[in-house]
Design a protein around this motif. Structure first.
Motif, short mmCIF file in Angstrom:
data_model
loop_
_atom_site.label_atom_id
_atom_site.label_comp_id
_atom_site.label_asym_id
_atom_site.label_seq_id
_atom_site.Cartn_x
_atom_site.Cartn_y
_atom_site.Cartn_z
N ASP A 16 0.83 -1.20 0.00
CA ASP A 16 0.00 0.00 0.00
C ASP A 16 0.87 1.27 0.00
OD1 ASP A 16 0.86 -0.60 2.58
OD2 ASP A 16 -0.83 0.44 3.52
N LEU A 17 2.03 1.21 0.66
CA LEU A 17 2.94 2.35 0.62
C LEU A 17 3.68 2.42 -0.71
CD1 LEU A 17 4.50 2.32 4.20
CD2 LEU A 17 2.75 3.85 3.30
N TYR A 18 3.97 1.26 -1.27
CA TYR A 18 4.70 1.20 -2.54
C TYR A 18 3.90 1.87 -3.66
CZ TYR A 18 7.61 -0.63 -6.28
OH TYR A 18 8.44 -0.73 -7.36
N ARG A 19 2.56 1.70 -3.61
CA ARG A 19 1.69 2.30 -4.62
C ARG A 19 1.65 3.82 -4.50
NH1 ARG A 19 -2.51 -0.91 -2.68
NH2 ARG A 19 -1.81 -3.01 -2.96
N GLN A 20 1.94 4.37 -3.32
CA GLN A 20 1.88 5.81 -3.11
C GLN A 20 3.16 6.53 -3.55
OE1 GLN A 20 0.91 6.53 0.97
NE2 GLN A 20 -0.94 5.30 0.90
N GLY A 24 9.40 6.50 -10.91
CA GLY A 24 10.72 7.05 -11.20
C GLY A 24 11.50 7.43 -9.95
N THR A 25 10.96 7.14 -8.76
CA THR A 25 11.64 7.46 -7.51
C THR A 25 12.71 6.42 -7.24
OG1 THR A 25 9.59 8.38 -6.63
CG2 THR A 25 11.30 7.88 -5.04
N ASP A 26 13.88 6.88 -6.81
CA ASP A 26 14.97 5.96 -6.46
C ASP A 26 14.61 5.32 -5.11
OD1 ASP A 26 17.29 4.57 -6.18
OD2 ASP A 26 18.56 6.34 -5.84
N MET A 27 14.35 4.02 -5.12
CA MET A 27 13.90 3.32 -3.92
C MET A 27 14.98 3.27 -2.83
SD MET A 27 10.84 2.81 -4.58
CE MET A 27 10.36 1.84 -3.20
#
Length: 96
Positions: A16-20, A24-27
Protein backbone atom coordinates in the motif's frame (compact mmCIF):
# COMPACT_ATOMS: atom_id res chain seq x y z
CA UNK A 1 7.23 -11.30 9.24
CA UNK A 2 3.56 -11.02 9.92
CA UNK A 3 3.18 -7.47 11.14
CA UNK A 4 3.73 -4.34 9.02
CA UNK A 5 6.13 -3.07 11.71
CA UNK A 6 8.30 -6.14 11.17
CA UNK A 7 8.35 -5.45 7.43
CA UNK A 8 9.35 -1.84 8.00
CA UNK A 9 12.18 -2.83 10.35
CA UNK A 10 13.45 -5.33 7.79
CA UNK A 11 13.53 -2.63 5.11
CA UNK A 12 10.62 -3.97 3.06
CA UNK A 13 8.08 -1.52 1.70
CA UNK A 14 4.47 -2.73 2.09
CA UNK A 15 2.38 -2.77 -1.09
CA UNK A 16 0.00 0.00 0.00
CA UNK A 17 2.94 2.35 0.62
CA UNK A 18 4.70 1.20 -2.54
CA UNK A 19 1.69 2.30 -4.62
CA UNK A 20 1.88 5.81 -3.11
CA UNK A 21 5.49 6.37 -4.20
CA UNK A 22 5.67 8.39 -7.46
CA UNK A 23 7.04 6.56 -10.50
CA UNK A 24 10.72 7.05 -11.20
CA UNK A 25 11.64 7.46 -7.51
CA UNK A 26 14.97 5.96 -6.46
CA UNK A 27 13.90 3.32 -3.92
CA UNK A 28 17.31 3.46 -2.23
CA UNK A 29 16.55 7.03 -1.13
CA UNK A 30 13.05 6.37 0.20
CA UNK A 31 12.76 6.79 3.96
CA UNK A 32 9.61 5.62 5.71
CA UNK A 33 8.96 7.30 9.04
CA UNK A 34 6.83 5.49 11.58
CA UNK A 35 4.86 7.07 14.37
CA UNK A 36 6.26 6.27 17.79
CA UNK A 37 4.16 3.93 19.95
CA UNK A 38 1.85 5.70 22.38
CA UNK A 39 3.23 6.31 25.83
CA UNK A 40 0.80 5.90 28.72
CA UNK A 41 3.18 7.38 31.27
CA UNK A 42 1.76 10.91 31.03
CA UNK A 43 -1.93 10.03 31.50
CA UNK A 44 -1.11 7.65 34.36
CA UNK A 45 0.97 10.28 36.18
CA UNK A 46 -1.76 12.89 35.60
CA UNK A 47 -4.39 10.54 37.07
CA UNK A 48 -2.25 9.87 40.14
CA UNK A 49 -1.63 13.59 40.66
CA UNK A 50 -5.35 14.37 40.40
CA UNK A 51 -6.27 11.58 42.84
CA UNK A 52 -3.58 12.64 45.31
CA UNK A 53 -4.71 16.26 45.07
CA UNK A 54 -8.32 15.26 45.69
CA UNK A 55 -7.41 13.25 48.78
CA UNK A 56 -5.27 16.09 50.17
CA UNK A 57 -8.06 18.59 49.50
CA UNK A 58 -10.59 16.42 51.35
CA UNK A 59 -8.23 16.06 54.31
CA UNK A 60 -7.69 19.82 54.47
CA UNK A 61 -11.45 20.45 54.32
CA UNK A 62 -12.04 17.91 57.13
CA UNK A 63 -9.35 19.55 59.27
CA UNK A 64 -10.76 23.04 58.71
CA UNK A 65 -14.29 21.86 59.56
CA UNK A 66 -12.98 20.27 62.76
CA UNK A 67 -11.14 23.45 63.79
CA UNK A 68 -14.15 25.65 63.02
CA UNK A 69 -16.49 23.34 64.94
CA UNK A 70 -14.13 23.31 67.93
CA UNK A 71 -13.87 27.08 67.88
CA UNK A 72 -17.65 27.45 67.64
CA UNK A 73 -18.17 25.12 70.60
CA UNK A 74 -15.57 27.07 72.59
CA UNK A 75 -17.15 30.43 71.81
CA UNK A 76 -20.68 29.24 72.52
CA UNK A 77 -19.56 27.60 75.79
CA UNK A 78 -17.80 30.75 76.94
CA UNK A 79 -20.77 32.99 76.17
CA UNK A 80 -23.23 30.69 77.90
CA UNK A 81 -25.15 29.90 74.76
CA UNK A 82 -24.21 26.25 74.87
CA UNK A 83 -23.17 23.90 77.59
CA UNK A 84 -22.42 20.26 77.71
CA UNK A 85 -21.57 17.96 80.56
CA UNK A 86 -19.95 14.61 80.76
CA UNK A 87 -21.53 12.53 83.47
CA UNK A 88 -19.42 9.61 84.58
CA UNK A 89 -21.21 7.95 87.42
CA UNK A 90 -20.09 4.59 88.56
CA UNK A 91 -22.64 2.11 89.77
CA UNK A 92 -21.33 -0.48 92.15
CA UNK A 93 -23.20 -3.65 92.90
CA UNK A 94 -23.70 -4.48 96.50
CA UNK A 95 -23.52 -8.08 97.63
CA UNK A 96 -25.18 -10.91 95.87
Amino acid sequence: MQLPEDQMRAGHIPADLYRQIPPGTDMRRVVIVQQAPRSYKGPIVLTLVVLTGSVVLLLVIAFVVQVVAGAAIGVLSATGGLSYTINRTSKTRKGI
